[in-house]
Design a protein around this motif. Structure first.
Motif, PDB file in Angstrom:
ATOM      1  N   PRO A 172       1.028 -11.927 -14.521  1.00 27.20           N
ATOM      2  CA  PRO A 172       0.850 -11.585 -15.938  1.00 27.20           C
ATOM      3  C   PRO A 172       2.170 -11.696 -16.694  1.00 27.20           C
ATOM      4  O   PRO A 172       3.257 -11.477 -16.130  1.00 27.20           O
ATOM      5  N   PHE A 173       2.081 -12.024 -17.974  1.00 24.43           N
ATOM      6  CA  PHE A 173       3.289 -12.278 -18.763  1.00 24.43           C
ATOM      7  C   PHE A 173       4.170 -11.044 -18.886  1.00 24.43           C
ATOM      8  O   PHE A 173       5.371 -11.149 -19.135  1.00 24.43           O
ATOM      9  N   ASP A 174       3.599  -9.849 -18.716  1.00 25.72           N
ATOM     10  CA  ASP A 174       4.360  -8.609 -18.871  1.00 25.72           C
ATOM     11  C   ASP A 174       4.857  -8.059 -17.542  1.00 25.72           C
ATOM     12  O   ASP A 174       5.217  -6.876 -17.450  1.00 25.72           O
ATOM     13  N   ALA A 175       4.897  -8.888 -16.514  1.00 20.84           N
ATOM     14  CA  ALA A 175       5.251  -8.415 -15.177  1.00 20.84           C
ATOM     15  C   ALA A 175       6.639  -7.780 -15.130  1.00 20.84           C
ATOM     16  O   ALA A 175       6.869  -6.843 -14.360  1.00 20.84           O
ATOM     17  N   PRO A 210       0.985  -4.463 -15.378  1.00 19.43           N
ATOM     18  CA  PRO A 210       0.306  -5.218 -16.436  1.00 19.43           C
ATOM     19  C   PRO A 210      -0.932  -4.498 -16.956  1.00 19.43           C
ATOM     20  O   PRO A 210      -1.584  -3.745 -16.225  1.00 19.43           O
ATOM     21  N   ASP A 211      -1.260  -4.761 -18.219  1.00 18.93           N
ATOM     22  CA  ASP A 211      -2.490  -4.189 -18.766  1.00 18.93           C
ATOM     23  C   ASP A 211      -3.624  -5.203 -18.657  1.00 18.93           C
ATOM     24  O   ASP A 211      -3.440  -6.327 -18.149  1.00 18.93           O
ATOM     25  N   ALA A 212      -4.802  -4.816 -19.133  1.00 12.56           N
ATOM     26  CA  ALA A 212      -5.995  -5.667 -18.990  1.00 12.56           C
ATOM     27  C   ALA A 212      -5.842  -6.978 -19.745  1.00 12.56           C
ATOM     28  O   ALA A 212      -6.307  -8.030 -19.289  1.00 12.56           O
ATOM     29  N   PHE A 213      -5.188  -6.934 -20.916  1.00 13.70           N
ATOM     30  CA  PHE A 213      -5.009  -8.153 -21.692  1.00 13.70           C
ATOM     31  C   PHE A 213      -4.145  -9.155 -20.934  1.00 13.70           C
ATOM     32  O   PHE A 213      -4.464 -10.349 -20.859  1.00 13.70           O
ATOM     33  N   ALA A 214      -3.048  -8.675 -20.363  1.00 12.92           N
ATOM     34  CA  ALA A 214      -2.153  -9.570 -19.628  1.00 12.92           C
ATOM     35  C   ALA A 214      -2.856 -10.161 -18.414  1.00 12.92           C
ATOM     36  O   ALA A 214      -2.673 -11.342 -18.087  1.00 12.92           O
ATOM     37  N   PRO A 265       5.886  -5.072 -25.866  1.00  8.85           N
ATOM     38  CA  PRO A 265       4.856  -4.114 -25.431  1.00  8.85           C
ATOM     39  C   PRO A 265       5.440  -3.131 -24.424  1.00  8.85           C
ATOM     40  O   PRO A 265       6.396  -3.454 -23.694  1.00  8.85           O
ATOM     41  N   VAL A 266       4.891  -1.945 -24.417  1.00  7.13           N
ATOM     42  CA  VAL A 266       5.346  -0.896 -23.499  1.00  7.13           C
ATOM     43  C   VAL A 266       4.353  -0.788 -22.353  1.00  7.13           C
ATOM     44  O   VAL A 266       3.137  -0.753 -22.566  1.00  7.13           O
ATOM     45  N   ARG A 267       4.864  -0.769 -21.145  1.00  2.25           N
ATOM     46  CA  ARG A 267       4.018  -0.692 -19.964  1.00  2.25           C
ATOM     47  C   ARG A 267       4.473   0.455 -19.066  1.00  2.25           C
ATOM     48  O   ARG A 267       5.645   0.848 -19.074  1.00  2.25           O
TER      49      ARG A 267
END
Length: 605
Positions: free
Chosen positions: A340-343, A348-352, A450-452
């Protein structure tokens, strides 16, 4: 009208091209640009970190030996005789969230929306092994292969998974139990005996499609290694496992059937394609040397590179992983994991996760990348690159074997070799000859990331884990912690046409470290430039203009800026001018420029 293949000549009507004609035309273009070169091949060629020369032109004379058809030794063109038009590759998504309920929801979402297998991280850095039944509740194990990644807990995780399958009265559809003691040592530094992996292989050798052992080459990639170094380390590890398995009672054919390989796929699509093709060629060579050439079809799992992912401007990671997935698919990997792009930001969230899945879907369903076997086969460039990369990897593999094998080489040889490559790449990144979009080039200072939720820390103690962007990102973090964003004034001398190119270059460089820039007006008057500097509130300045105007005005403007309180006066370009403290230019060490500027501005570490 039907046109028979033997009657269709795409090149008909065009004069035949020759290498000499290309050389003549290329020289003309190079000389018009001001370059005085004798050979366009040498001027336009470059070398990879493995010493493989990538030339600007290839023709039929560059083709190596015939790689054979797909599905047959030496398997360069793939292990399947036909393309994957009906199913494409195995879409294998990774799950490491420590909450079993969240992971189960993500697992089912993946399988219901394009995912075809699961990669579960268990133990340290992932899920509790005891939660495996809960996570796999609702998953049909006879339809969805499961790959385990449990590190030191591999035996317990494998036992839990196999007991779960027995309790459901079903045989696993495939997958891998994830035993990789040498890879674990590369990650953690802790020696792990091979007996456990051999015992698992003996336990599952009667279960079709299920393998016990993973040769994970990504620790070498994540430590900054090159493609050939990653391949050579994987070969040495695979050979060590073959020796242990055959010593443990398996036949060579059974041992080969228990091993799967995991490689990193990067945004360099051609090197990625060549790497997966070269890996199959090399493993087929090992199988042939072991007396089982027909069983040397390497099973490959590609995972998009962790080292290439950025924490800054993370949405650009979508482009990187798309290129990497394309390269791995064209290269013939059986299974691909798109991170996922936010790794880099955390879990990661569901969108990623959805974007990662849809990357596969777009390439397979819309771009039809999997419609044919080995679409890059026959390319003079790709075939030559494959052969050259394989030769470099084989030489490195032999060096590891000469040092006593993979385990012995992890003591010193492998870390030192990877460190040397890592340092060379780091110098290129610092000089921005290896650009990182959104970080070292075209940074976005006012980004809202984004905050994860933080991800569990992976096991450490062995080879380092690096990210290519980490030097610039550390400076961005330093700038963000400052009470006020650091600022540099761009003293633009003369008309817009004269200063725009270097002003843009300087702004891009300073912003790569989180330093904002403000430009003055289009003037050559030192007093006006000094007044604009004072109004800006900056403490350092950078002169931006053309060489002709520098010769006329640089010294006077630098003196005026110093008189206005500038702690440091830079100049965008090269040359020595009175009052100018330092220069920045294409190919300079940008990280050093930025660190120096932080110190000049008094920005706290």
């Amino acid at each position: 009208m039907t046109v028979h293949a033997e009657e269709f000549h795409p090149g008909a009507g065009f004069p035949p091209g020759t290498r000499e004609e290309w050389r003549r035309l290329a020289l003309e273009v190079l000389r018009k640009s001001g370059a005085e070169v004798a050979s366009p091949e040498e001027a336009l060629a470059y070398a990879t970190y493995d010493g493989v020369t990538v030339r600007p032109l290839y023709d039929a004379s560059d083709l190596p030996a015939d790689p054979g058809p797909p599905g047959f030794p030496p398997f360069v063109r793939g292990t399947r005789a036909v393309g994957g038009a009906l199913s494409g590759w195995d879409v294998r998504q990774r799950h490491a969230h420590p909450d079993p309920a969240i992971t189960r929801e993500a697992v089912l979402a993946d399988l219901e929306n394009g995912g075809t297998s699961l990669w579960l991280v268990l133990g340290e850095g992932g899920l509790d092994i005891a939660a495996l039944p809960e996570v796999l509740d609702g998953v049909y194990l006879d339809l969805a292969p499961v790959v385990l990644d449990a590190g030191a807990g591999t035996a317990r995780a494998a036992d839990a998974y196999l007991r779960l399958a027995d309790a459901r009265g079903t045989a696993p559809a495939g997958g891998n139990l994830g035993a990789d003691p040498i890879g674990l040592r590369a990650r953690t530094g802790a020696p792990v005996p091979l007996d456990e992996a051999v015992a698992l292989a003996r336990r599952v050798r009667e279960i079709p499609a299920l393998r016990a052992i993973t040769v994970d080459a990504t620790p070498y990639h994540d430590a900054g290694g090159s493609d050939a170094e990653e391949l050579g380390c994987s070969l040495a590890t695979g050979v060590a496992y073959l020796r242990a398995l055959t010593d443990g009672g398996l036949s060579v054919q059974e041992a080969l059937g228990q091993v799967e390989f995991r490689y990193a796929a990067t945004a360099d699509q051609f090197l990625t394609i060549a790497k997966f093709r070269a890996a199959r060629l090399l493993w087929a060579r090992v199988a042939e040397a072991c007396g089982a050439p027909g069983h040397g079809g390497q099973v490959q799992h590609a995972v998009t590179s962790s080292a290439m992912m950025t924490a800054r401007d993370p949405y650009v990671n979508m482009l990187r992983t798309t290129l990497a997935c394309f390269g791995a698919g064209v290269g013939g990997a059986e299974a691909i994991t798109v991170q996922p792009f936010d790794a880099r930001l955390g879990l990661p969230d569901a969108f990623a996760r959805r974007i990662a899945r849809n990357t596969h879907a777009l390439l397979v369903e819309e771009a039809h990348v999997a419609r044919v076997a080995d679409p890059a086969g026959g390319s003079w460039y790709v075939e030559r690159l494959t052969a050259d990369l394989a030769a470099a990897a084989w030489e490195w593999f032999q060096a590891i074997e000469a040092a006593g094998g993979a385990e012995a080489a992890l003591e010193r040889l492998i870390p030192e070799r990877l460190a040397a490559t890592r340092d060379r790449r780091s110098r290129d990144i610092a000089r921005r000859t290896w650009p990182i979009t959104g970080v070292s080039e075209f940074p976005l200072l006012d980004e809202r990331r984004p905050v994860r939720r933080p991800a569990p820390e992976p096991a450490t103690g062995g080879l380092p884990r690096i990210h290519y962007a980490q030097g610039f990102e550390a400076l961005r973090d330093r700038a963000d912690r400052a009470p006020e964003r650091p600022l540099v004034f761009l003293a633009t001398i003369g008309p817009v046409a004269a200063h725009t190119a270097r002003a843009t270059f300087a702004a891009n460089l300073f912003q790569a470290g989180g330093i904002a820039t403000v430009a003055g007006g289009a003037t050559t008057d030192p007093a006006q430039i000094a007044e604009a500097f004072t109004r800006s509130g900056a403490a350092a300045a950078c002169l931006c203009s053309g060489d002709k105007l520098y010769a006329e005005h640089a010294a006077a403007v630098a003196a005026a800026l110093a008189g206005a309180g500038a702690r440091k006066v830079w100049l965008a370009g090269k040359g020595h001018y009175e009052g100018v403290d330092a220069t920045l230019y294409a190919g300079c060490d940008a990280l050093d420029v930025l660190r120096t500027t932080f110190d000049d501005l008094g920005v706290a570490p």
